[in-house]
Design an enzyme around this catalytic site. Structure first.
Site, mmCIF file in Angstrom:
data_model
loop_
_atom_site.group_PDB
_atom_site.id
_atom_site.type_symbol
_atom_site.label_atom_id
_atom_site.label_comp_id
_atom_site.label_asym_id
_atom_site.label_seq_id
_atom_site.Cartn_x
_atom_site.Cartn_y
_atom_site.Cartn_z
ATOM 1 N N GLY A 124 4.450 -2.224 1.367
ATOM 2 C CA GLY A 124 4.665 -3.146 2.753
ATOM 3 C C GLY A 124 6.483 -2.478 2.895
ATOM 4 N N GLY A 168 9.054 -3.630 2.261
ATOM 5 C CA GLY A 168 9.755 -4.216 1.211
ATOM 6 C C GLY A 168 11.366 -5.087 0.863
ATOM 7 C CE LYS A 179 15.491 1.578 3.816
ATOM 8 N NZ LYS A 179 15.254 3.014 4.262
ATOM 9 N N GLY A 186 15.086 -6.255 -2.915
ATOM 10 C CA GLY A 186 15.397 -6.309 -1.375
ATOM 11 C C GLY A 186 16.529 -5.848 -0.706
ATOM 12 N NE ARG A 203 6.526 1.947 7.350
ATOM 13 C CZ ARG A 203 8.095 2.426 7.252
ATOM 14 N NH1 ARG A 203 8.236 3.403 6.154
ATOM 15 N NH2 ARG A 203 9.365 1.392 7.492
ATOM 16 C CG ASP A 242 4.636 5.013 1.716
ATOM 17 O OD1 ASP A 242 4.246 6.038 1.698
ATOM 18 O OD2 ASP A 242 5.831 4.464 1.178
ATOM 19 C CG ASN A 243 8.373 6.991 3.706
ATOM 20 O OD1 ASN A 243 8.842 5.605 3.870
ATOM 21 N ND2 ASN A 243 9.220 7.819 2.682
ATOM 22 C CG ASP A 250 11.538 4.852 5.179
ATOM 23 O OD1 ASP A 250 11.829 4.200 6.366
ATOM 24 O OD2 ASP A 250 10.693 3.769 4.721
#
Ligand code: AMP
Ligand code: MG
Length: 486
Positions: free
Chosen positions: A87, A89, A109, A122, A179, A248-249, A258
């Site tokens: 997720g 993050g 980000k 984070g 994604r 996830d990327n 990413d």
């Protein structure tokens, strides 16, 4: 008081936020304390009808001082293994910027923890934020689909990685940050209604041509496969290594997403591994297309609950290869200045790359110098290839095949040379350049970050005052090691 973001051309109304729970959670940011500008991307800002000048309200927004933000959950396969729930993050969605022809979601980000941060902080460090900022803009200028970077803001807030570093936030924009891992998330949990909602959303927003289809889901899958295959070919053609091609990327739009331990090839090396952490070379340069295919296969599994037809899924998945090969050949033909297609082109390209690999020849510089070649006059060859610091004799037999191939289509020097200069960059974001800019930035001097950004905005122009950034990298560039830590 928080910035009144709605009045700054930033709309909270984005269709993705409209999906609401469980796809999206409203969260708070944790703004960077005493933020300062590192760069405001005025060219991108202008194209989005935003102010060209840096401003205090945008400094607030880009450091996380906002009244509303959202994040989303996804899962994914990391290095070939199912990693479960991940997720956003450290990514906060702020809303969208809309112009007549663009819809861009805006994401920070590094603006603090979210419910998906797990044990992490984070935050993003200055070093990795500079790398993401520069790379996304460099890729865009090379005409490679990518998320964009609107701003880079720093702070003296300490962040602990291997050592203590300082924090920064990249403001990135993209038509979508969805994604493969978003789709995988609901499929792996067997949450069919949510899976359907998400796929319908993707179709509605990004693939409206499928709205009339009788088989929208399998067609969507095929389009994602096709876009991913094309992206892989584009990466190969410019020598870009992503470094962490986990699902996830991977973007469902087939855009580069990413930027972590990525790298552009200096000397050509099939086995180049840009991510120090990737010891097996799963995501090496040569393996990228296969990794892209593997990720599409993982995505196929996520479509399984809706498609339920192995032969059909596999048939669409296998189209990856055809699409990749076609794009790859097209791109390399263009790099070589060919207008027509010949059966023998694939071998000519492969032999060239093998030769560059064998003699460790600089990839970018070779192709750029090749733009100067004359079809009929070889007396200048020595001069043309001198910047490569390799003996011309290494290239001679390949060059004579190349000249023959050009003659076959009656290639005209001037026209070919100018076409080739528009497809083979003079400037790329070499690791050592990013490293030098980072070193200065860590000492408080952001001038090189800004200059690099400006030069890389026009990678095909000669820009004589910056020729020193277009030459062979220094010896120490070989020692640079980039890991996942960011
Ligand atoms: P990455 O390897 O950067 O693609 O990150 C993998 C996952 O870890 C994603 O879900 C990120 O949001 C999360 N992540 C990475 N670094 C951090 C961090 N410093 N704080 C919170 N989450 C993070
Ligand atoms: Mg990631």
């Amino acid at each position: 008081m928080n910035a009144p973001t709605e009045t700054l051309f930033l709309s909270h109304e984005t269709p993705f936020v409209g999906l609401a729970h469980p796809f999206i959670e409203q969260v708070n940011t944790k703004p960077l304390p005493q933020p300062y500008w590192i760069d405001w991307n005025n060219t991108l800002a202008q194209s989005l009808n935003l102010p060209i000048e840096r401003s205090k309200p945008w400094l607030d927004i880009c450091s996380g001082l906002v009244d509303k933000a959202w994040c989303s959950v996804y899962s994914g396969h990391q290095f070939g293994v199912w990693a479960g729930q991940l997720g956003d993050g450290r990514a906060h969605l702020l809303g969208s910027i809309n112009t007549i022809d663009k819809h861009y979601e805006v994401q920070l980000k590094g603006a603090g923890v979210t419910p998906f941060s797990r044990m992490a902080d984070g935050r993003a460090v200055l070093r990795s934020s500079i790398r993401e900022y520069l790379a996304s803009e460099a890729m865009a200028a090379l005409h490679i689909p990518t998320t964009r970077a609107l701003a880079l803001v720093g702070s003296n807030l300490p962040v602990r990685r291997e050592t203590i570093e300082t924090a920064a936030v990249v403001t990135r924009v993209s038509p979508s940050f969805v994604r493969f891992g978003h789709i995988e998330h609901y499929a792996h949990r067997n949450q069919l209604p949510q899976l359907i909602t998400l796929l319908d959303f993707i179709i509605n927003q990004y693939y409206p041509q499928l709205l009339e289809s009788d088989t929208p889901y399998i067609d969507l899958f095929e389009l994602i496969v096709s876009h991913t295959a094309r992206l892989m070919a584009q990466w190969q053609a410019v020598g870009f290594c992503h470094g962490v091609m986990n699902t996830d990327n991977m973007s469902v739009l087939g855009i580069t997403l990413d930027y972590g331990p990525y790298g552009f090839l200096d000397h050509f090396d099939w086995q180049h591994i840009c991510n120090h952490t990737d010891q097996q070379g799963r995501y090496s340069y040569a393996n990228q297309p296969h990794a892209g295919y593997w990720n599409c296969a993982a995505l196929a599994s996520a479509f399984w609950p809706l498609i339920n037809d192995e032969a059909l899924l596999s048939e669409r998945l296998e189209r990856f290869h055809e699409r990749y090969e076609w794009s790859y050949l097209q791109l390399f033909r263009k790099k070589l200045g060919f207008k027509k297609q010949e059966e023998s082109d694939a071998a000519l390209i492969k032999d060239l790359l093998d030769m560059l690999h064998h003699h460790q020849v600089d990839f970018t510089l070779f192709f750029r110098q090749l733009c100067e070649l004359s079809l009929t006059n070889s007396s200048q060859d020595e001069l043309i290839f001198a910047p490569l610091e390799r003996s011309l004799s290494l290239f001679n037999s390949w060059l004579s095949r190349y000249r023959q191939r050009l003659m076959l289509e009656h290639s005209e020097d001037r026209e070919r040379q100018s076409d080739m200069r528009r497809t083979n960059p003079r400037f790329i974001l070499r690791n050592y350049l990013a490293q030098e800019a980072i070193k200065l930035a860590e000492e408080g001097d952001f001038s090189m970050v800004r200059q690099l950004k400006t030069v890389l905005d026009k990678p095909f122009d000669e820009q004589p005052t910056h020729q020193h950034w277009a030459q062979l990298p220094p010896q120490w560039a070989k020692e640079i090691s980039v890991s996942c830590s960011s």
